[in-house]
Write an enzyme that holds these catalytic residues in place. Structure first.
Site, PDB file in Angstrom:
ATOM      1  N   VAL A  95      32.979  29.276  22.397  1.00 52.70           N
ATOM      2  CA  VAL A  95      32.976  29.239  23.853  1.00 52.70           C
ATOM      3  C   VAL A  95      31.569  29.057  24.405  1.00 52.70           C
ATOM      4  O   VAL A  95      31.345  28.281  25.344  1.00 52.70           O
ATOM      5  CB  VAL A  95      33.626  30.528  24.397  1.00 52.70           C
ATOM      6  CG1 VAL A  95      33.379  30.679  25.894  1.00 52.70           C
ATOM      7  CG2 VAL A  95      35.127  30.528  24.099  1.00 52.70           C
ATOM      8  N   ASP A  96      30.587  29.775  23.838  1.00 53.53           N
ATOM      9  CA  ASP A  96      29.221  29.721  24.347  1.00 53.53           C
ATOM     10  C   ASP A  96      28.646  28.310  24.237  1.00 53.53           C
ATOM     11  O   ASP A  96      28.065  27.775  25.195  1.00 53.53           O
ATOM     12  CB  ASP A  96      28.355  30.713  23.563  1.00 53.53           C
ATOM     13  CG  ASP A  96      27.345  31.437  24.439  1.00 53.53           C
ATOM     14  OD1 ASP A  96      27.350  31.211  25.661  1.00 53.53           O
ATOM     15  OD2 ASP A  96      26.562  32.234  23.902  1.00 53.53           O
ATOM     16  N   ASP A  97      28.776  27.692  23.059  1.00 56.74           N
ATOM     17  CA  ASP A  97      28.284  26.327  22.890  1.00 56.74           C
ATOM     18  C   ASP A  97      29.025  25.357  23.787  1.00 56.74           C
ATOM     19  O   ASP A  97      28.420  24.449  24.371  1.00 56.74           O
ATOM     20  CB  ASP A  97      28.437  25.899  21.427  1.00 56.74           C
ATOM     21  CG  ASP A  97      27.279  26.380  20.572  1.00 56.74           C
ATOM     22  OD1 ASP A  97      26.247  25.715  20.555  1.00 56.74           O
ATOM     23  OD2 ASP A  97      27.422  27.433  19.922  1.00 56.74           O
TER      24      ASP A  97
ATOM     25  N   ARG B  81      27.946  32.877  31.103  1.00 62.43           N
ATOM     26  CA  ARG B  81      27.642  31.485  30.739  1.00 62.43           C
ATOM     27  C   ARG B  81      28.805  30.573  31.126  1.00 62.43           C
ATOM     28  O   ARG B  81      28.593  29.471  31.659  1.00 62.43           O
ATOM     29  CB  ARG B  81      27.399  31.390  29.232  1.00 62.43           C
ATOM     30  CG  ARG B  81      27.286  29.950  28.734  1.00 62.43           C
ATOM     31  CD  ARG B  81      25.901  29.491  28.514  1.00 62.43           C
ATOM     32  NE  ARG B  81      25.253  30.274  27.495  1.00 62.43           N
ATOM     33  CZ  ARG B  81      23.931  30.400  27.366  1.00 62.43           C
ATOM     34  NH1 ARG B  81      23.137  29.792  28.207  1.00 62.43           N
ATOM     35  NH2 ARG B  81      23.398  31.117  26.403  1.00 62.43           N
TER      36      ARG B  81
END
Length: 643
Positions: free
Chosen positions: A390-392, A463
């Site tokens: 999810v972060d990337d 984010r």
């Protein structure tokens, strides 16, 4: 309310000095771009990478093989030089001695020929005994000690391969634990049932590190008697060990076949199992136990990927835990967007094409908990199609939206939909899976890596909100509103937010405030003002921010530590989100970044500001000191100009 730090009087930041700093940092960042279009800085971990690699080669009896005998002395040189003045090995610079890391380092050095009576070995040995002895090593260290005959396998928690049969509705199953955990425990499950042992002569062992007879080494490494769920799971562990002694195991053969199939499938098209160091090591042991010869193509490929993590110098070799090109490239491109680098520039075009080629169109583990979503998203490494995260995905989608033009729109749209599908029931987002928090799982005997599961966390949720804001979503959207409520529920009493993937409260608070502003939250609300007050209370008198990894152990240290460029950038961008570019605290942070930038455009940063597993493993991203300060300076300039 906390008191704000008294900042020096900062006049309006000089436009010329700001422009010069941005130009130098932008030039330095562009210079680091690979000709293929990506950025990939060194990813530095602690000593366990080198010590475990040495222990692995001895477990496999490969220390004198042509492919390893030349590299091991250089790895040993690097490991030896990591010993801290206190005599042990720490998880991060200036950190306290880590018992498990020190035991493994001592053992590795002794196997490589260091005299146990040498001053550095004696100092390490005395420290281990002061800390309670090698018997208190964590469970993952005990697998190495068992494999090299120092303790019995009874000291290791049992992980039967039959776990592959557990249905998804079971409280414990492969897809209820974190992605990194499942790639570690399945090869360890194979190891614990075959129990391979490399016999060593007594003089090469580490009996001297134990305060008890190693044969009596317990499964639990806690001094206190286990209670509650911990006691229950230790009882289950004893029952499973009794089962292992039974000659009748009707499903064992089928379980091994299914586990082997899972492991082989998850190695395909990847830089190794999970594309991270621990499972890349464990798989070499597990496949050998199943019957794969050392020259089997699969083992040769696994060995090649592990060796690729090495960075060689004339007299030393250090090992990275993995590669971070997608992560670095997404952040770098996002920072360059803040500098207003033209999207049609050659650098932006190369980065866009490289990132688009890394879009994950493979439906793998994440699909088990999110079956309706179309495959999309981005992973962290060069090749890891089983584990987009999810972060990337949020970072890359945001960067491509700003810099990728028309060619990136379909991938960005798919990434957005994938992110929305991966939102958890509590409104937050986790890293790799759509999950539910199951805190009881943290009590199982092999959960002492402190990351058995992957629940929602404020920093990733922030984010995602930042990314969704760039993609046009605002408060009033159900996904956004649920995420905001989750964030509010996670706010610390101090006004800050805990950071799961960066050190620590400064990181988490920046991510959250940037996300809230991006989706149009009223930044004058009380809970945001409390965050602003906290930030200013931990900002140093020179305008900088710094936070030690110790804040994960001791919350009273939140926001305290040596000043770093990356954390000052995070804190300053958090202030930009909460209070805007004209706020004196914001300007003080910007001025510190300008004043501390060397002529080459980069900043100096000796400390670890990245988090792998809180309280267990920390990271130094070598590009954090460049692209985050650049992002902060350029964002400040953009907001000043827009005002």
């Amino acid at each position: 309310m906390q008191q704000e730090m008294q900042l020096p009087q900062v006049e309006e930041v000089s436009k010329s000095s700001l422009d010069s700093a941005i130009e130098r940092a932008q030039s330095a960042l562009l210079h680091k771009q690979d000709t293929s279009g990506y950025w990939c800085g060194e990813l530095q971990g602690d000593s366990i990478l080198e010590s475990e690699y040495i222990l692995l080669r001895f477990m496999l009896g490969q220390e004198n093989d042509p492919g390893h005998r030349d590299e091991l002395p250089k790895i040993t040189n690097y490991l030896r030089n990591l010993q801290a003045p206190h005599g042990g090995w720490a998880m991060y610079p200036a950190g306290a001695a880590d018992l498990s890391g020190t035991v493994k380092a001592y053992f590795a050095l002794k196997l490589m020929g260091d005299d146990p009576n040498a001053p550095h070995m004696k100092k390490a040995r005395e420290l281990v005994l002061q800390l309670g002895g090698a018997e208190r090593s964590n469970s993952f260290s005990k697998f190495y000690l068992s494999g090299l005959g120092q303790i019995p396998y009874s000291a290791c928690p049992i992980i039967p391969p039959e776990i592959v049969f557990l249905p998804k509705w079971a409280y414990f199953n492969l897809y209820a634990v974190s992605a990194w955990t499942r790639t570690m425990i399945l090869p360890l499950a194979i190891t614990t049932i075959f129990q391979p042992v490399r016999a060593l002569p007594p003089e090469r062992g580490i009996r001297e590190l134990f305060k008890i007879d190693p044969k009596d080494c317990p499964t639990s490494f806690s001094k206190a008697p286990p209670k509650g769920w911990k006691k229950f799971f230790l009882f289950c562990d004893s029952m499973l060990k009794a089962y292992e002694k039974s000659p009748i195991k009707p499903f064992r053969k089928l379980a091994l076949k299914k586990a082997e199939k899972w492991l082989v499938e998850h190695m395909q098209n990847s830089e190794g199992l999970g594309a991270i160091f621990p499972p890349m090591v464990y798989i070499l042991v597990a496949l050998r136990q199943i019957g794969y010869p050392d020259n089997h193509p699969l083992l040769a490929e696994a060995d090649k990927h592990l060796k690729a993590l090495m960075i060689s110098e004339p007299d030393a070799i250090r090992i990275q835990p993995c590669f971070s090109p997608v992560w670095d490239s997404g952040i770098a491109l996002h920072a360059l967007a803040e500098t207003e680098l033209p999207p049609d520039s050659p650098e932006a075009k190369r980065a866009t094409q490289w990132l688009l080629a890394k879009e994950c169109r493979n439906a793998s583990d994440w699909k088990m908990n999110c079956p309706a979503a179309e495959a999309a998203g981005w992973f962290f490494e060069f090749d890891n199609p089983h584990y987009p995260d999810v972060d990337d995905t949020a970072m890359v989608a945001m960067a491509l939206h700003r810099m990728g033009g028309e060619v990136a729109k379909p991938a960005v749209a798919r990434g957005k939909q994938w992110l929305l599908a991966m939102q958890n029931d509590d409104g937050g987002w986790a890293a790799f899976d759509r999950t539910r928090d199951k805190p009881i799982l943290e009590k199982v005997p092999f959960a002492d890596h402190n990351a058995m599961q992957d629940p929602s966390c404020p920093d990733i949720t922030g984010r995602v909100l930042e990314g969704l804001g760039h993609l046009g979503m605002r408060v009033g959207n159900p996904h956004v509103d649920r995420a905001v409520q989750f964030i509010r529920s996670q706010q610390d009493a101090s006004g800050s937010w805990w950071g799961r993937w960066g050190v620590n409260y400064v990181y988490g608070t920046w991510q959250v405030l940037a996300g809230l502003r991006s989706v149009g939250v009223d930044m004058q609300q009380d809970f945001i003002r409390r965050a602003s007050v906290w930030l200013k209370s931990v900002q140093k008198s020179d305008g900088s921010f710094g936070e030690t990894c110790d804040s994960y152990e001791d919350a009273s240290l939140k926001g305290q530590g040596p000043s770093t460029a990356s954390q000052t950038a995070w804190g300053t961008m958090a202030l930009l989100a909460a209070d805007g570019p004209r706020d004196p605290a914001t300007q003080a942070g910007i001025q510190w970044l300008i004043d501390t930038q060397p002529e080459d455009g980069e900043w100096t940063e000796d400390w670890f500001t990245g988090t792998g597993f809180p309280r267990v493993f920390y990271l130094k991203y070598h590009l954090y000191r460049l692209y985050f300060p650049l992002m902060a300076l350029a964002r400040y300039r953009r907001l000043v100009n827009s005002n």
